[in-house]
Write an enzyme that holds these catalytic residues in place. Sequence first.
Site, PDB file in Angstrom:
ATOM      1  N   SER A 230      14.046 -26.589  17.226  1.00 23.44           N
ATOM      2  CA  SER A 230      15.418 -26.245  16.855  1.00 23.44           C
ATOM      3  C   SER A 230      16.408 -27.390  16.892  1.00 23.44           C
ATOM      4  CB  SER A 230      15.922 -25.108  17.753  1.00 23.44           C
ATOM      5  OG  SER A 230      15.247 -23.911  17.454  1.00 23.44           O
TER       6      SER A 230
ATOM      7  N   LYS B 189      26.595 -25.800  20.898  1.00 22.68           N
ATOM      8  CA  LYS B 189      25.769 -24.742  20.324  1.00 22.68           C
ATOM      9  C   LYS B 189      26.011 -23.429  21.056  1.00 22.68           C
ATOM     10  CE  LYS B 189      20.914 -23.645  19.265  1.00 22.68           C
ATOM     11  NZ  LYS B 189      19.526 -24.153  19.304  1.00 22.68           N
TER      12      LYS B 189
ATOM     13  N   SER C 205      17.187 -23.700  15.233  1.00 26.83           N
ATOM     14  CA  SER C 205      18.312 -22.844  15.528  1.00 26.83           C
ATOM     15  C   SER C 205      19.620 -23.581  15.750  1.00 26.83           C
ATOM     16  CB  SER C 205      17.998 -21.985  16.748  1.00 26.83           C
ATOM     17  OG  SER C 205      17.836 -22.776  17.921  1.00 26.83           O
TER      18      SER C 205
END
Length: 482
Positions: A192, A92, A168
């Site tokens: 997230s 990520k 996210s």
Amino acid sequence: MSEPRPDRRTSSPPTGAPPTAVELAADVRSGRRRAVDVVEGCLRAIEAANPTLGAFVVVDADGARRAAEAVDRAVAEGRDPGPLAGVPFGVKDLEDCAGLPTSHGSLLYRDGPPAVADSPNVARMRAAGGVPVGKTATPEFGAVAITETAAWGTARNPWDPTRTPGGSSGGSAAAVAGGLVPIATASDGGGSIRIPAAFTGLVGFKPSFGRVPVPGNQPSATAVVGVVATTVADVATHLDVAAGPDDRDRTSLPAAAGSWRDAAETAAVAGLRARWSTDLGFAVVDPEVAAVCEQAAADLVAAAGLRWAPGPVDLGDPVRVWSSSGVLDLWMDLGPGMWPDAAPSLMPYTRIPLERTEHVEAPRIAEIWKRRQLLDDRLAALFAEVDVLLTPTTAVPAFAAEWPMPSRINGQKVHPSMTVPFTMLANLGWQPAVSLPAGFSSDGLPIGLQVMCRRHADATVLRLARLFEHARPWPRLAPPLA
């Protein structure tokens, strides 16, 4: 008239679907597969699908090939590369991976230099034989539940590219659900990990705060790191690799006494008290989501031998508590001179909360912390009555991929944050929680069930997840894109 969309509710993974991370590692360690071949397969999948999905923002093909060659050399020399041997994974783009830039999904960092070192999470995955292949998309600074940025564009859901994979960790979820990589790192400051998992039909495990260390005495008191994957075994194996103390993180927890993967298979859960809540006493929920998740919750209780402990769940409004923190719980990496000078370069969802809280004064700060303490007290009272709290993961299925987030649920006007009202509770209370594939909406979109337990009961959450997986297997991947 356009052709009808295929019914994906009962879809199975395509024939020859990529194996799980655990299966890949076992094959590489035994010599049945070469890590370089596994990596090449993932690079081909990325090349084919990433233009549609926008899951990866940076791909390091050469670095991945070199890492895979090193794994194969270790196997040839009789050395064990580790429990993630040869497993390609996405990182990520909030997390450092040595040699690759960390853009935080922001124009402010898009052209920044490469990171000089891995985060502890990435370092431990790499040391266990994992092979990072690139950086996955995230909303700017991981701020919202939709992955669209001025820096990189829009990430899309493999189940329906007109929909968001959530945020996210949206790029990571799109990459795994789309079959680009078997596992990808994720982080969770308000949902997230779990929100993207729910929207894309994955397992999204949020560990207890401090379970996986985050360096630098992070300013956030809610954010944790983990992964999204297609199976509980993959998630538990990651925890075996990544969990444990690090002196750079004063909140990091001691090492567990045993294996998390073993705990997922053997932890005692029969007789634990479970409570279902459709709305946590405050949320507006799509009726279809509520019905799918309530049935899934009942099936989990039956499969695990839990005891129902009916009763109300009244915790106030955790969303308000979470969102009011603003700069007091900041995980945004704003360097000197960036605020407010760089405000015009920020996405609205990043800029507006900063504007609202940049001049917070002492009495307001005290009020915010009192709200958090009250929530802690209410959570303690709840978990004196129950051991397991079951809710939907989100209030709606995946919505449109482009900003803004929706402001209506079942015809009722709501704040956009109310589309994802259930996940923030575990962040504020530091509880472990997981999103599991519970079923599908009438138009074929995945729906997630959230399982949450008291702080540090990570083994219980993993065991419940495994029992649910055994009782109700789910399609591991989205069907191939047209």
